[in-house]
Design a protein around this motif. Structure first.
Motif, mmCIF file in Angstrom:
data_model
loop_
_atom_site.group_PDB
_atom_site.id
_atom_site.type_symbol
_atom_site.label_atom_id
_atom_site.label_comp_id
_atom_site.label_asym_id
_atom_site.label_seq_id
_atom_site.Cartn_x
_atom_site.Cartn_y
_atom_site.Cartn_z
ATOM 1 N N ASP A 329 -36.535 7.062 -40.778
ATOM 2 C CA ASP A 329 -36.189 8.488 -40.719
ATOM 3 C C ASP A 329 -34.714 8.759 -40.465
ATOM 4 O OD1 ASP A 329 -36.284 7.540 -38.080
ATOM 5 O OD2 ASP A 329 -36.900 9.480 -37.282
ATOM 6 N N VAL A 330 -33.872 7.753 -40.602
ATOM 7 C CA VAL A 330 -32.429 7.955 -40.408
ATOM 8 C C VAL A 330 -31.811 8.352 -41.742
ATOM 9 C CG1 VAL A 330 -30.255 6.887 -39.753
ATOM 10 C CG2 VAL A 330 -32.339 6.330 -38.501
ATOM 11 N N MET A 335 -26.508 7.326 -40.236
ATOM 12 C CA MET A 335 -26.470 5.884 -40.006
ATOM 13 C C MET A 335 -25.340 5.532 -39.051
ATOM 14 S SD MET A 335 -27.387 4.298 -43.755
ATOM 15 C CE MET A 335 -27.374 2.622 -43.114
ATOM 16 N N GLY A 336 -25.676 4.754 -38.048
ATOM 17 C CA GLY A 336 -24.715 4.371 -37.026
ATOM 18 C C GLY A 336 -24.647 5.340 -35.873
ATOM 19 N N GLU A 337 -25.260 6.529 -36.035
ATOM 20 C CA GLU A 337 -25.229 7.539 -34.979
ATOM 21 C C GLU A 337 -26.550 7.626 -34.226
ATOM 22 O OE1 GLU A 337 -24.071 11.264 -36.635
ATOM 23 O OE2 GLU A 337 -22.174 10.493 -37.456
ATOM 24 N N ARG A 341 -36.797 6.276 -35.479
ATOM 25 C CA ARG A 341 -37.998 6.488 -34.670
ATOM 26 C C ARG A 341 -39.267 6.375 -35.504
ATOM 27 N NH1 ARG A 341 -37.703 5.861 -29.233
ATOM 28 N NH2 ARG A 341 -35.604 6.464 -28.567
ATOM 29 N N VAL A 342 -39.143 6.620 -36.813
ATOM 30 C CA VAL A 342 -40.299 6.586 -37.707
ATOM 31 C C VAL A 342 -39.988 5.642 -38.866
ATOM 32 C CG1 VAL A 342 -41.896 7.948 -39.110
ATOM 33 C CG2 VAL A 342 -40.793 8.994 -37.107
ATOM 34 N N PHE A 343 -40.934 4.773 -39.174
ATOM 35 C CA PHE A 343 -40.760 3.782 -40.239
ATOM 36 C C PHE A 343 -41.911 3.913 -41.237
ATOM 37 C CE2 PHE A 343 -39.260 2.287 -36.186
ATOM 38 C CZ PHE A 343 -38.001 1.772 -36.445
ATOM 39 N N LEU A 386 -31.271 -3.070 -33.241
ATOM 40 C CA LEU A 386 -32.020 -4.070 -34.008
ATOM 41 C C LEU A 386 -32.922 -3.409 -35.049
ATOM 42 C CD1 LEU A 386 -32.864 -7.123 -34.267
ATOM 43 C CD2 LEU A 386 -34.674 -6.606 -32.617
ATOM 44 N N LEU A 387 -33.436 -2.206 -34.748
ATOM 45 C CA LEU A 387 -34.414 -1.558 -35.615
ATOM 46 C C LEU A 387 -33.825 -1.123 -36.950
ATOM 47 C CD1 LEU A 387 -36.296 0.548 -32.930
ATOM 48 C CD2 LEU A 387 -36.944 -1.673 -33.882
#
Length: 638
Positions: A329-330, A335-337, A341-343, A386-387
């Protein structure tokens, strides 16, 4: 399998002692969980199974069906998947019940009479011996059953929560449980009632029509091939001689069949070519009856006949190749911020034809990749960053999968006269064997995959590819075994120390490395929680070059003979020797000066280093591990 270290075990040793959240696991779905998995398909079940090994993590997996899957659509189990099943403890059990593919037959129109088909080739399925594990066919439902058994026997005593359908979610990063998930009951007295569950992380494994994918705004893009296939699982009486052999059949009368024998000795699956579909068809081809599929199959098989006696399942599908733009959900601008949370996993990320047997297999590797990472972050072993590696690693694999399947499905749909070379189909099958077997994946350098600076020290363990096991001999009892088969899906990193020429008990690079591993703050083992077994986070093994009879186990450094369990018992099963009949140093190109091979919890090689490069080993693990003091500070703030 090791047990008794916590006390005498008289029952099934696969049932681990309950611990953590498994000691008082509520039957009802809780209001708050660490991880909520949506969907009990292969990707969801393996992710949940991996998370079931982390006793302190509350994981629940929900499914809209009222109970277990009965008939699964997928059935092909590639060797890489069987290798993975070994880590979950059921490889040999499923091998015993499955159909095993050892060769594939190719049938084409008879040059003398194009109305008839003849066998033209019968190549081996694995001509290069890429794995010690076989290529199998077994109902997807049985694979899910084995993962369910593994979860139930795990310390967390995890079981699927059936009868819940995903309806939507919202994310509030400021909340302790940031993801609020709305579920609707699909069965029981409260059918139709809504339920809200809050989670720290959500895994969407809810298939090609994924509502989780829609909820996080991911786009599934690709093409429709406008070519339809009828598929059926059937039993029949036939004079076709290869009914119990995997076949690709091309007919002069038009159309093709992919025949796959199924487990049990009688059942088989047929993918029957129904031809091109008009773009304006609007799904009408899906109304093709099973009788029409059978009639088409008989036309293709001429002069042989197929008297179908029973059809267990059938369907009609059009080949499509689609890939989701991201697997979490990024958003690109985030990205990087923020961390995800959701995959989404499996078919929620990538869809393609079923004829290459890749769907279930690639989906399981998605879930395996994600499961241990969630476990490490939630347990405090690793930082949340890591995620982000999940989407980065698995999207590349999905792109390669779709490219391969597009080529294979196009070849399968061709008419015989359209091939420039009559052997083009079987040549492609043989030449690309590594990809469908599941072994082409090679993760690029990242925080989890080191640059191949010292690859020459262990050429047979390519960095970024899966750890290819090899025979060794266990020193303590002289038992020959495969080194990789001792690595279970317990979430631990593996550090394999391949010794130099010195013998145990003498000054050597191995002795120096062992002293550093066990005695310095820079060692990754120093991050292991106080009070835990020395090997709780890292499984460190040594492999000597000498025959096992020349290795004095009493002289082996203590770091390779750790004390485990409440009684402080010595673990003798971390010391190995080369097998004179199949020397692992020769088989895997390991330099005789020794080497360290680091393997991730999902069985991929992460690094290769010289024995003396302790600084390099420390640098690799530094961004992947939170120190004890960092974990203590985080707990104090919580």
């Amino acid at each position: 399998m090791q047990f008794h270290h916590h006390g005498y075990v008289s029952g099934d040793p696969r049932v681990q002692p309950a611990a953590g959240v498994g000691l008082d696991r509520p039957e009802e779905l809780p209001d708050e969980v660490d991880v909520l998995v949506i969907g009990t398909g292969p990707a969801g079940m393996i992710a949940a199974a991996q998370l079931s090994q982390f006793p302190g993590i509350s994981t629940r997996i929900v499914e809209r069906r009222p109970g277990r899957l009965v008939i699964g659509q997928a059935d092909g189990i590639q060797a890489r998947s069987v290798e993975t099943f070994q880590a979950f403890g059921f490889a040999h059990r499923i091998i015993d019940e499955a159909y095993r593919i050892v060769e594939m037959a190719f049938w084409k129109p008879d040059p003398q009479d194009s109305s008839r088909i003849v066998r033209t080739a019968r190549p081996d399925d694995d001509p290069t011996g890429i794995s010690e594990f076989p290529h199998l066919i077994v109902n997807q439902a049985r694979v899910l059953d084995y993962f369910a058994e593994f979860m139930k026997n795990a310390p967390t005593r995890m079981e699927p929560d059936y009868g819940f359908e995903f309806a939507g979610l919202t994310v509030d990063d400021e909340h302790e449980y940031p993801v609020s998930v709305t579920l609707v009951r699909t069965a029981g007295e409260r059918q139709g009632a809504e339920r809200t569950v809050r989670a720290k992380y959500v895994v969407g494994a809810d298939g090609a029509r994924s509502k989780v994918r829609q909820a996080i705004g991911c786009t599934l893009a690709g093409d429709q091939a406008n070519h339809a296939w009828g598929v059926m699982d059937a039993v029949a009486v036939t004079d076709f001689p290869d009914i119990r052999r995997k076949c690709a059949i091309q007919s002069g009368a038009g159309g093709s069949i992919l025949l796959i024998p199924r487990e049990g000795g009688h059942l088989f699956r047929m993918y029957v070519d129904l031809g091109k579909v008009d773009p304006e068809d609007n799904g009408a081809v899906r109304s093709t009856t099973v009788e029409q599929i059978i009639a088409k199959a008989n036309q293709i098989l001429s002069p042989y006949t197929l008297d179908v006696r029973n059809v267990a399942w059938h369907s009609v599908y059009e080949v499509g190749h689609r890939l989701t733009d991201r697997f979490d959900d990024v958003l690109p601008e985030q990205m990087g911020e923020r961390t995800p949370r959701v995959f989404i996993t499996g078919d929620a990320c990538h869809t393609h034809s079923a004829k290459a047997g890749q769907g279930m297999n690639v989906s399981m590797q998605d879930g395996f990749n994600l499961g241990w990472k969630l476990g490490h972050v939630l347990e405090g072993r690793s930082p949340e960053s890591l995620l982000a590696t999940y989407s980065a690693e698995r999207q590349v694999v999905a792109k390669d999968l779709i490219a391969f399947d597009r080529e294979w499905s196009t070849l399968m749909a061709k008419k015989p006269e359209e091939f420039a070379d009559p052997s083009e189909l079987e040549d492609f099958y043989v030449q690309t064997a590594e990809f469908p077997a599941g072994f082409r994946t090679q993760y690029a350098p990242s925080v989890l995959i080191a640059e191949p600076t010292h690859q020459d020290l262990a050429g047979g363990f390519p960095i970024g590819k899966r750890f290819k096991s090899a025979p060794v001999v266990r020193v303590c009892d002289g038992v020959p075994m495969h080194l990789g088969h001792h690595a279970t899906a317990d979430g631990r990193w593996r550090i394999y120390v391949f010794a130099d020429r010195a013998e145990a008990g003498t000054a050597s690079g191995v002795a120096d490395l062992a002293a550093w591993l066990g005695g310095t703050a820079d060692s990754p083992l120093a991050a292991t929680p106080r009070g835990a077994d020395r090997d709780a986070w890292f499984d460190v093994k040594v492999i000597y070059q000498q025959a096992h009879t020349r290795v004095d186990i009493g002289q082996v450094p203590r770091e390779f003979r750790p004390a485990v369990g409440p009684f402080g018992l010595t673990d003798y099963e971390k010391v190995y020797a080369a097998d004179p009949a199949a020397d692992i140093f020769d088989l895997r190109g390991i330099d005789r000066t020794g080497a360290v091979v680091v393997v991730r919890p999902d069985q991929y090689v992460a690094h290769v280093l010289p024995l003396a490069d302790t600084a390099g080993l420390a640098r690799f693990f530094a961004p992947l591990l939170r120190s004890r003091s960092e974990r203590d500070s985080a707990r104090a703030l919580a």
